[in-house]
Design a protein around this motif. Structure first.
Motif, PDB file in Angstrom:
ATOM      1  N   ALA A  44       0.828  -1.210   0.000  1.00  0.00           N
ATOM      2  CA  ALA A  44       0.000   0.000   0.000  1.00  0.00           C
ATOM      3  C   ALA A  44       0.858   1.254   0.000  1.00  0.00           C
ATOM      4  O   ALA A  44       0.517   2.253  -0.658  1.00  0.00           O
ATOM      5  CB  ALA A  44      -0.925  -0.016   1.219  1.00  0.00           C
ATOM      6  N   ALA A  45       1.997   1.217   0.714  1.00  0.00           N
ATOM      7  CA  ALA A  45       2.844   2.401   0.802  1.00  0.00           C
ATOM      8  C   ALA A  45       3.583   2.679  -0.503  1.00  0.00           C
ATOM      9  O   ALA A  45       3.851   3.834  -0.836  1.00  0.00           O
ATOM     10  CB  ALA A  45       3.831   2.257   1.957  1.00  0.00           C
ATOM     11  N   GLN A  46       3.928   1.634  -1.256  1.00  0.00           N
ATOM     12  CA  GLN A  46       4.725   1.802  -2.471  1.00  0.00           C
ATOM     13  C   GLN A  46       3.936   1.377  -3.718  1.00  0.00           C
ATOM     14  O   GLN A  46       4.518   0.877  -4.682  1.00  0.00           O
ATOM     15  CB  GLN A  46       6.011   0.981  -2.377  1.00  0.00           C
ATOM     16  N   LEU A  47       2.624   1.583  -3.687  1.00  0.00           N
ATOM     17  CA  LEU A  47       1.779   1.131  -4.791  1.00  0.00           C
ATOM     18  C   LEU A  47       2.166   1.788  -6.112  1.00  0.00           C
ATOM     19  O   LEU A  47       2.246   1.112  -7.155  1.00  0.00           O
ATOM     20  CB  LEU A  47       0.302   1.424  -4.462  1.00  0.00           C
ATOM     21  N   ALA A  48       2.423   3.090  -6.098  1.00  0.00           N
ATOM     22  CA  ALA A  48       2.769   3.784  -7.345  1.00  0.00           C
ATOM     23  C   ALA A  48       4.062   3.232  -7.946  1.00  0.00           C
ATOM     24  O   ALA A  48       4.156   3.014  -9.164  1.00  0.00           O
ATOM     25  CB  ALA A  48       2.898   5.288  -7.077  1.00  0.00           C
ATOM     26  N   THR A  49       5.040   2.953  -7.097  1.00  0.00           N
ATOM     27  CA  THR A  49       6.299   2.396  -7.595  1.00  0.00           C
ATOM     28  C   THR A  49       6.108   0.985  -8.120  1.00  0.00           C
ATOM     29  O   THR A  49       6.693   0.600  -9.142  1.00  0.00           O
ATOM     30  CB  THR A  49       7.355   2.408  -6.486  1.00  0.00           C
ATOM     31  N   VAL A  50       5.272   0.200  -7.439  1.00  0.00           N
ATOM     32  CA  VAL A  50       4.996  -1.166  -7.900  1.00  0.00           C
ATOM     33  C   VAL A  50       4.331  -1.133  -9.274  1.00  0.00           C
ATOM     34  O   VAL A  50       4.690  -1.901 -10.176  1.00  0.00           O
ATOM     35  CB  VAL A  50       4.127  -1.912  -6.875  1.00  0.00           C
ATOM     36  N   GLN A  51       3.377  -0.225  -9.441  1.00  0.00           N
ATOM     37  CA  GLN A  51       2.722  -0.112 -10.746  1.00  0.00           C
ATOM     38  C   GLN A  51       3.719   0.295 -11.831  1.00  0.00           C
ATOM     39  O   GLN A  51       3.673  -0.209 -12.964  1.00  0.00           O
ATOM     40  CB  GLN A  51       1.582   0.922 -10.651  1.00  0.00           C
ATOM     41  N   GLN A  52       4.627   1.176 -11.494  1.00  0.00           N
ATOM     42  CA  GLN A  52       5.655   1.606 -12.464  1.00  0.00           C
ATOM     43  C   GLN A  52       6.567   0.436 -12.836  1.00  0.00           C
ATOM     44  O   GLN A  52       6.912   0.247 -14.009  1.00  0.00           O
ATOM     45  CB  GLN A  52       6.463   2.752 -11.861  1.00  0.00           C
ATOM     46  N   VAL A  53       6.946  -0.374 -11.854  1.00  0.00           N
ATOM     47  CA  VAL A  53       7.805  -1.533 -12.123  1.00  0.00           C
ATOM     48  C   VAL A  53       7.078  -2.551 -12.987  1.00  0.00           C
ATOM     49  O   VAL A  53       7.645  -3.110 -13.941  1.00  0.00           O
ATOM     50  CB  VAL A  53       8.263  -2.157 -10.795  1.00  0.00           C
ATOM     51  N   LEU A  54       5.812  -2.814 -12.689  1.00  0.00           N
ATOM     52  CA  LEU A  54       5.048  -3.776 -13.487  1.00  0.00           C
ATOM     53  C   LEU A  54       4.889  -3.289 -14.927  1.00  0.00           C
ATOM     54  O   LEU A  54       4.938  -4.084 -15.876  1.00  0.00           O
ATOM     55  CB  LEU A  54       3.687  -4.018 -12.846  1.00  0.00           C
TER      56      LEU A  54
END
Length: 368
Positions: A44-54
């Motif tokens: 939840a804290a790093q959702l934007a970064t996870v989406q960018q990595v995916l």
């Protein structure tokens, strides 16, 4: 959040984490695949970064509804998919990690072990060359399997290459298998708790008072049965979707596909065993309650039978006493010096004959 790169030769943890992956606009894993393992809080804290990595590694980010599912701590087990990835939510049955606090005094019989079972879901997002897993806070299962892959105390180095997960789907099934098998560690405590209650319920000398705990245990067992059924349905849906894929033509890919099907069917069999055990515990609890009321009813029947026999023995004695107590002037044996003893002897003889008769008919016998 931990990131691992797995190929046919080794497993290594990616240094730099998401920040390193987010800085690459092309897939990092030219060979093998990636495993991104995050706790729900870190996801939840790093959702934007996870989406960018995916987006950079797989060419597509997660759908908003699927993100909400991964963040939901009470989500039931289910399976969903898109054209690029599969989503599998799987509720686990594992021992809750103990809280560092002074233990509360337990009631007679002990607190049910069912209260210590953690049923929070684990979410998996399966891409072709990437697996994203979202675990409950603490990540006990994630860290345990990561230590098995990395550490010398895990997979035997001599057989490590042969036993490494062959792909993201294989890795997901292995983690799910550990989740399901974690319930096996709880079976002994669950069975011991139910056996303790059964012994108390069946013992006629015991005064069972833990009805609220027993009711809570039956409700928890019913809840666990529903969770296992959801697990089975979710895995069956994923397996059905896997079986509809085109069969690979290359021998190596065909064998990998067949091994994946075998592992998925084996996982379904493990879930079926867990479901059978939970249902059997639920049936045992119900049977113990029914046996308790049967024992109490039988004990009440024994008491009523004994009281009835005593009443039947004293009924003719009361009749004799009533006749002898009538206010008539001429009554046999009233004016005899031995009349009292003759009446007592007659009453004792009648009582002895009745007791012997009832004993022969087993009306005075107490069942064990």
């Amino acid at each position: 959040m931990r990131i691992f790169h797995i190929d046919d030769q080794q497993v290594r943890e990616v240094e730099g984490g998401l920040a390193m992956l987010a800085g690459h606009s092309s897939p990092v894993a030219q060979t093998g695949y990636l495993w991104i393992a995050a706790t729900r809080e870190a996801f939840a804290a790093q959702l934007a970064t996870v989406q960018q990595v995916l987006e950079a590694q797989c060419g597509q980010h997660l759908v908003d509804l699927h993100v909400a599912d991964l963040l939901n701590d009470q989500l039931p087990s289910h399976c969903d998919y898109t054209s690029q990835y599969d989503l599998l939510a799987f509720r686990r049955l594992a021992a809750r990690e103990p809280v560092a606090a002074a233990p509360a005094p337990e009631r007679r019989g002990g607190l049910p072990v069912l209260r210590r079972i953690d049923t929070r879901p684990v979410g998996f997002v399966l891409f072709e060359r990437l697996l994203l897993s979202v675990h409950p806070d603490g990540g006990k299962i994630r860290d345990g399997y990561a230590a098995r892959l990395l550490g010398p105390g895990g997979i035997d180095p001599r057989a490590k290459v042969a036993r490494l997960p062959t792909g993201p789907a294989d890795l997901m099934l292995r983690i799910l298998n550990r989740i399901v098998d974690a319930y096996l560690d709880l079976r002994r405590d669950l069975t011991r708790q139910l056996d303790h209650w059964q012994a108390e319920l069946v013992d006629p000398r015991s005064r069972f008072k833990d009805w609220s705990l027993l009711l809570a245990a039956r409700q928890s067992l019913a809840h666990l049965s529903e969770i296992c059924e959801d697990q089975q349905a979710a895995m069956q849906d994923w397996l059905d979707a896997l079986e509809t894929l085109p069969v690979p033509q290359a021998p190596a890919e065909l064998r990998r596909h067949e091994l994946l099907l075998v592992r998925a069917r084996d996982l379904l069999e493990h879930i079926a065993r867990v479901l059978h055990h939970v249902q059997r515990l639920e049936a045992n609890a119900e049977t113990a309650v029914q046996m308790h009321f049967s024992v109490q009813s039988h004990r009440a029947n024994d008491i009523m039978r004994t009281l009835t026999v005593i009443t039947a023995v004293f009924l003719p004695l009361n009749l004799i006493a009533g006749v002898c107590g009538m206010n008539f002037e001429f009554i046999p044996l009233v004016h005899k010096t031995d009349g009292f003893w003759l009446a007592m002897a007659a009453m004792a003889g009648i009582a002895a004959v009745l007791v012997a008769y009832f004993w022969r008919k087993r009306y005075l016998e107490r069942s064990r």
